[in-house]
Write a protein that holds these residues in place. Structure first.
Motif, PDB file in Angstrom:
ATOM      1  N   LEU A 287       6.898   0.953  41.407  1.00 33.82           N
ATOM      2  CA  LEU A 287       7.997   1.643  41.215  1.00 33.82           C
ATOM      3  C   LEU A 287       8.752   1.034  39.843  1.00 33.82           C
ATOM      4  O   LEU A 287       9.132   1.557  39.203  1.00 33.82           O
ATOM      5  CB  LEU A 287       8.765   1.647  42.480  1.00 33.82           C
ATOM      6  CG  LEU A 287       8.663   2.313  43.696  1.00 33.82           C
ATOM      7  CD1 LEU A 287       9.672   2.452  44.709  1.00 33.82           C
ATOM      8  CD2 LEU A 287       8.218   4.058  43.413  1.00 33.82           C
ATOM      9  N   PHE A 288       8.728  -0.384  40.003  1.00 33.92           N
ATOM     10  CA  PHE A 288       9.649  -1.216  39.143  1.00 33.92           C
ATOM     11  C   PHE A 288       9.010  -1.673  37.768  1.00 33.92           C
ATOM     12  O   PHE A 288       9.399  -1.843  36.951  1.00 33.92           O
ATOM     13  CB  PHE A 288       9.965  -2.369  39.918  1.00 33.92           C
ATOM     14  CG  PHE A 288      11.257  -2.356  40.568  1.00 33.92           C
ATOM     15  CD1 PHE A 288      11.742  -1.158  41.248  1.00 33.92           C
ATOM     16  CD2 PHE A 288      12.265  -3.245  40.431  1.00 33.92           C
ATOM     17  CE1 PHE A 288      12.685  -0.953  41.987  1.00 33.92           C
ATOM     18  CE2 PHE A 288      13.600  -3.150  41.046  1.00 33.92           C
ATOM     19  CZ  PHE A 288      13.788  -1.869  41.820  1.00 33.92           C
ATOM     20  N   ASP A 289       7.535  -1.253  37.715  1.00 30.77           N
ATOM     21  CA  ASP A 289       6.642  -1.392  36.861  1.00 30.77           C
ATOM     22  C   ASP A 289       6.840  -2.669  35.943  1.00 30.77           C
ATOM     23  O   ASP A 289       6.994  -2.993  34.656  1.00 30.77           O
ATOM     24  CB  ASP A 289       7.244  -0.425  35.608  1.00 30.77           C
ATOM     25  CG  ASP A 289       6.555   0.006  34.197  1.00 30.77           C
ATOM     26  OD1 ASP A 289       4.881  -0.238  34.388  1.00 30.77           O
ATOM     27  OD2 ASP A 289       7.050   0.030  33.219  1.00 30.77           O
ATOM     28  N   PRO A 290       6.364  -3.913  36.560  1.00 33.10           N
ATOM     29  CA  PRO A 290       6.607  -5.163  35.967  1.00 33.10           C
ATOM     30  C   PRO A 290       5.448  -5.287  34.760  1.00 33.10           C
ATOM     31  O   PRO A 290       5.475  -6.225  33.974  1.00 33.10           O
ATOM     32  CB  PRO A 290       6.226  -6.134  36.974  1.00 33.10           C
ATOM     33  CG  PRO A 290       5.598  -5.403  37.983  1.00 33.10           C
ATOM     34  CD  PRO A 290       6.348  -3.812  38.017  1.00 33.10           C
ATOM     35  N   ALA A 291       4.314  -4.681  35.030  1.00 38.09           N
ATOM     36  CA  ALA A 291       3.362  -4.628  34.071  1.00 38.09           C
ATOM     37  C   ALA A 291       3.732  -4.394  32.704  1.00 38.09           C
ATOM     38  O   ALA A 291       3.216  -4.738  31.670  1.00 38.09           O
ATOM     39  CB  ALA A 291       2.305  -3.607  34.358  1.00 38.09           C
ATOM     40  N   HIS A 292       4.774  -3.673  32.571  1.00 34.78           N
ATOM     41  CA  HIS A 292       5.495  -3.166  31.368  1.00 34.78           C
ATOM     42  C   HIS A 292       6.966  -3.707  31.099  1.00 34.78           C
ATOM     43  O   HIS A 292       7.869  -3.031  30.769  1.00 34.78           O
ATOM     44  CB  HIS A 292       5.398  -1.685  31.034  1.00 34.78           C
ATOM     45  CG  HIS A 292       3.792  -1.114  31.060  1.00 34.78           C
ATOM     46  ND1 HIS A 292       3.208  -0.697  32.284  1.00 34.78           N
ATOM     47  CD2 HIS A 292       2.958  -0.953  30.130  1.00 34.78           C
ATOM     48  CE1 HIS A 292       2.216  -0.251  31.865  1.00 34.78           C
ATOM     49  NE2 HIS A 292       1.955  -0.404  30.677  1.00 34.78           N
ATOM     50  N   GLY A 296       9.681   0.865  33.137  1.00 33.26           N
ATOM     51  CA  GLY A 296       9.838   2.083  33.996  1.00 33.26           C
ATOM     52  C   GLY A 296      10.503   1.876  35.385  1.00 33.26           C
ATOM     53  O   GLY A 296      10.229   2.987  36.198  1.00 33.26           O
ATOM     54  N   CYS A 297      11.097   1.127  35.312  1.00 34.48           N
ATOM     55  CA  CYS A 297      11.888   0.828  36.902  1.00 34.48           C
ATOM     56  C   CYS A 297      12.719   2.173  37.225  1.00 34.48           C
ATOM     57  O   CYS A 297      12.620   2.633  38.550  1.00 34.48           O
ATOM     58  CB  CYS A 297      12.351  -0.411  37.131  1.00 34.48           C
ATOM     59  SG  CYS A 297      14.081  -0.538  35.891  1.00 34.48           S
ATOM     60  N   ILE A 298      13.829   2.594  36.479  1.00 36.31           N
ATOM     61  CA  ILE A 298      14.515   3.680  37.061  1.00 36.31           C
ATOM     62  C   ILE A 298      13.653   4.967  37.186  1.00 36.31           C
ATOM     63  O   ILE A 298      13.814   5.765  38.188  1.00 36.31           O
ATOM     64  CB  ILE A 298      15.620   3.692  36.170  1.00 36.31           C
ATOM     65  CG1 ILE A 298      16.431   2.402  36.393  1.00 36.31           C
ATOM     66  CG2 ILE A 298      16.527   5.001  36.505  1.00 36.31           C
ATOM     67  CD1 ILE A 298      17.817   2.545  35.353  1.00 36.31           C
ATOM     68  N   PRO A 299      12.978   5.318  36.056  1.00 34.93           N
ATOM     69  CA  PRO A 299      11.991   6.373  36.556  1.00 34.93           C
ATOM     70  C   PRO A 299      11.075   6.171  37.464  1.00 34.93           C
ATOM     71  O   PRO A 299      10.853   7.329  38.032  1.00 34.93           O
ATOM     72  CB  PRO A 299      11.304   6.627  35.100  1.00 34.93           C
ATOM     73  CG  PRO A 299      12.205   5.957  34.247  1.00 34.93           C
ATOM     74  CD  PRO A 299      12.660   4.845  34.846  1.00 34.93           C
ATOM     75  N   GLU A 330      -0.196   4.654  39.718  1.00 35.86           N
ATOM     76  CA  GLU A 330      -0.032   3.432  40.801  1.00 35.86           C
ATOM     77  C   GLU A 330       1.039   3.921  41.839  1.00 35.86           C
ATOM     78  O   GLU A 330       0.992   3.291  42.946  1.00 35.86           O
ATOM     79  CB  GLU A 330       0.707   2.109  40.018  1.00 35.86           C
ATOM     80  CG  GLU A 330      -0.249   1.318  39.098  1.00 35.86           C
ATOM     81  CD  GLU A 330      -1.069   0.597  40.174  1.00 35.86           C
ATOM     82  OE1 GLU A 330      -0.711  -0.295  40.730  1.00 35.86           O
ATOM     83  OE2 GLU A 330      -2.284   1.204  40.405  1.00 35.86           O
ATOM     84  N   ILE A 331       1.952   4.768  41.716  1.00 39.20           N
ATOM     85  CA  ILE A 331       2.873   5.147  42.585  1.00 39.20           C
ATOM     86  C   ILE A 331       1.991   6.221  43.580  1.00 39.20           C
ATOM     87  O   ILE A 331       2.311   5.679  44.885  1.00 39.20           O
ATOM     88  CB  ILE A 331       3.966   5.971  42.119  1.00 39.20           C
ATOM     89  CG1 ILE A 331       4.891   5.218  41.289  1.00 39.20           C
ATOM     90  CG2 ILE A 331       4.841   6.676  43.016  1.00 39.20           C
ATOM     91  CD1 ILE A 331       6.008   5.792  40.471  1.00 39.20           C
ATOM     92  N   SER A 332       1.156   6.858  43.078  1.00 42.72           N
ATOM     93  CA  SER A 332       0.239   7.582  43.902  1.00 42.72           C
ATOM     94  C   SER A 332      -0.497   6.871  44.733  1.00 42.72           C
ATOM     95  O   SER A 332      -0.718   7.055  46.270  1.00 42.72           O
ATOM     96  CB  SER A 332      -0.706   8.629  43.168  1.00 42.72           C
ATOM     97  OG  SER A 332       0.109   9.577  42.754  1.00 42.72           O
ATOM     98  N   ARG A 333      -1.043   5.640  44.355  1.00 45.81           N
ATOM     99  CA  ARG A 333      -1.901   4.621  45.059  1.00 45.81           C
ATOM    100  C   ARG A 333      -1.128   4.058  46.313  1.00 45.81           C
ATOM    101  O   ARG A 333      -1.702   4.098  47.418  1.00 45.81           O
ATOM    102  CB  ARG A 333      -2.497   3.759  44.042  1.00 45.81           C
ATOM    103  CG  ARG A 333      -3.326   2.560  44.869  1.00 45.81           C
ATOM    104  CD  ARG A 333      -3.638   1.471  43.878  1.00 45.81           C
ATOM    105  NE  ARG A 333      -2.688   0.686  43.510  1.00 45.81           N
ATOM    106  CZ  ARG A 333      -2.156  -0.372  43.992  1.00 45.81           C
ATOM    107  NH1 ARG A 333      -2.540  -0.732  45.279  1.00 45.81           N
ATOM    108  NH2 ARG A 333      -1.054  -1.008  43.478  1.00 45.81           N
ATOM    109  N   VAL A 334       0.054   3.726  45.995  1.00 50.12           N
ATOM    110  CA  VAL A 334       0.934   2.920  46.938  1.00 50.12           C
ATOM    111  C   VAL A 334       1.031   3.840  48.242  1.00 50.12           C
ATOM    112  O   VAL A 334       1.233   3.562  49.233  1.00 50.12           O
ATOM    113  CB  VAL A 334       1.851   1.971  46.328  1.00 50.12           C
ATOM    114  CG1 VAL A 334       1.271   0.908  45.511  1.00 50.12           C
ATOM    115  CG2 VAL A 334       3.191   2.850  45.979  1.00 50.12           C
ATOM    116  N   CYS A 335       1.597   5.168  47.646  1.00 49.35           N
ATOM    117  CA  CYS A 335       1.961   6.154  48.576  1.00 49.35           C
ATOM    118  C   CYS A 335       0.739   6.563  49.517  1.00 49.35           C
ATOM    119  O   CYS A 335       0.888   6.620  50.792  1.00 49.35           O
ATOM    120  CB  CYS A 335       2.484   7.422  48.075  1.00 49.35           C
ATOM    121  SG  CYS A 335       3.974   7.183  47.372  1.00 49.35           S
TER     122      CYS A 335
END
Length: 356
Positions: A287-292, A296-299, A330-335
């Motif tokens: 969700l928070f996108d530390p990789a970038h 992308g944390c809010i989106p 990544e969001i799909s993966r963790v869901c």
């Protein structure tokens, strides 16, 4: 004339120190990037129905651009949330926290606005004040605390915060009107500074510690800090969380905090909690996108809420805020991998009611 600071009710004070799950409220927009009042209200209803112990509005997850004159959304967004809490009249204590930003006059003005709308506390950001001395930041805190109880905020430098010294937090803790501190430097050393500073202060028992470290939620909530103060051992826990991560899948977050509160005094708790903690951190990374660098944390939060139907799209006031490459996957993966952390069924059962 200023507003005389009111104290928390005994019930709210007790709940704050027992530990609350406080989601950081997002901003619902239309495709034209205008306030979507229907979905904004639905989000507040979702958090109340999820069992959250409060909400934090006009904070980072709500997008700081709501304060820009051409946007003009600070007062409407604060008011909508306050109206929904008043309408729902939760039987449990429910803490309304308003984000407070800017220089001295702006911060005091925002504190007066929040107090006038019935908010219980102000989450005071130090962001954007890199050229201020620590003494200036302390004086700003005193001025705000004269208006509304202060929820301190150690914000990570990567999203606009700054490194603050142990001595700063030691002095901060002595300010009458500071009721809690959200530790969100995403750094164990700096979180330790805050905990020790509070525990060495004369107001140790009056200030609740909350995690904002979305990368370390479970471990923070299971940790007892222990220091020697004036020759005697002193202990203090991080009792709850005020988190952007908890803006999505909130009913599961409330359950998680409830379970932790049951077992965190048991030194023999199962190692499976540490495994669960890593799963929560992995979910937060999506969700928070530390990789970038958290671009992308809010989106990312918006995408989790969009999938459930709570938001219509990912629109932000800043058109440049969008999901990073690979973040959707990544969001799909963790869901998929952690369905026990996702509250899709709960939302589906109530969505029509919240969107009415």
């Amino acid at each position: 004339m200023g507003i005389t600071r009111r104290s928390l009710t005994p019930e709210l004070y007790e709940a704050l120190h027992d530990g609350l799950a406080i989601p950081a409220h997002p901003l619902a927009l239309t495709p034209e990037r205008k306030l979507d009042e229907r979905r904004q209200r639905a989000l507040t209803r979702y958090y109340i129905a999820s069992g959250a112990g409060g909400i934090a509005v006009a904070v980072h997850s709500t997008q700081f651009e709501i304060r820009e004159p051409e946007t003009g959304l600070l007062e409407p967004v604060l008011r909508l949330a306050a109206e929904e809490v008043e309408r729902a009249a939760p039987e449990r204590p429910f803490l309304k926290v308003a984000g407070i930003c800017g220089g001295m006059e702006q911060a005091v003005q925002e504190a007066r606005l929040a107090a006038g709308l019935g908010y219980d506390a102000g989450l005071l950001s130090m962001g954007g004040l890199q050229d201020w001395s620590e003494e200036q930041l302390l004086e700003r805190t005193r001025r705000v605390a004269d208006v509304i109880p202060v929820f301190g905020f150690y914000l990570q430098p990567s999203v606009g915060g700054r490194i603050l010294s142990f001595d700063f937090w030691r002095s901060f803790a002595e300010i009458e009107g500071v009721i809690a501190i959200k530790m969100a430097p995403f750094n164990r050393y700096q979180s330790l500074d805050v905990a020790r500073a509070v525990m060495e202060s004369s107001r140790c028992g009056e200030i609740a510690l909350y995690t904002g470290n979305d990368d370390n939620i479970v471990a923070d909530l299971l940790t007892t800090y222990r220091f020697i103060v004036d020759g005697k051992p002193v202990e203090k826990k991080i009792v709850g969380g005020l988190l952007g991560h908890w803006a999505a899948w909130t009913s599961k977050a409330v359950q998680l905090l409830g379970e932790i509160k049951k077992i965190r005094s048991d030194s023999s708790f199962a190692a499976s909690w540490l495994t669960l903690g890593i799963q929560v951190t992995d979910s937060n990374a999506a969700l928070f996108d530390p990789a970038h660098h958290f671009h992308g944390c809010i989106p990312g939060i918006h995408e989790a809420l969009r999938r459930q139907g709570l938001l219509e799209g990912l629109w932000c006031l800043n058109p440049e805020e969008r999901l990073s490459p690979g973040q959707l996957e990544e969001i799909s993966r963790v869901c998929r991998d952690y369905p026990h952390l996702v509250d899709d069924d709960f939302v589906a059962a109530h969505l029509e009611e919240w969107l009415r």
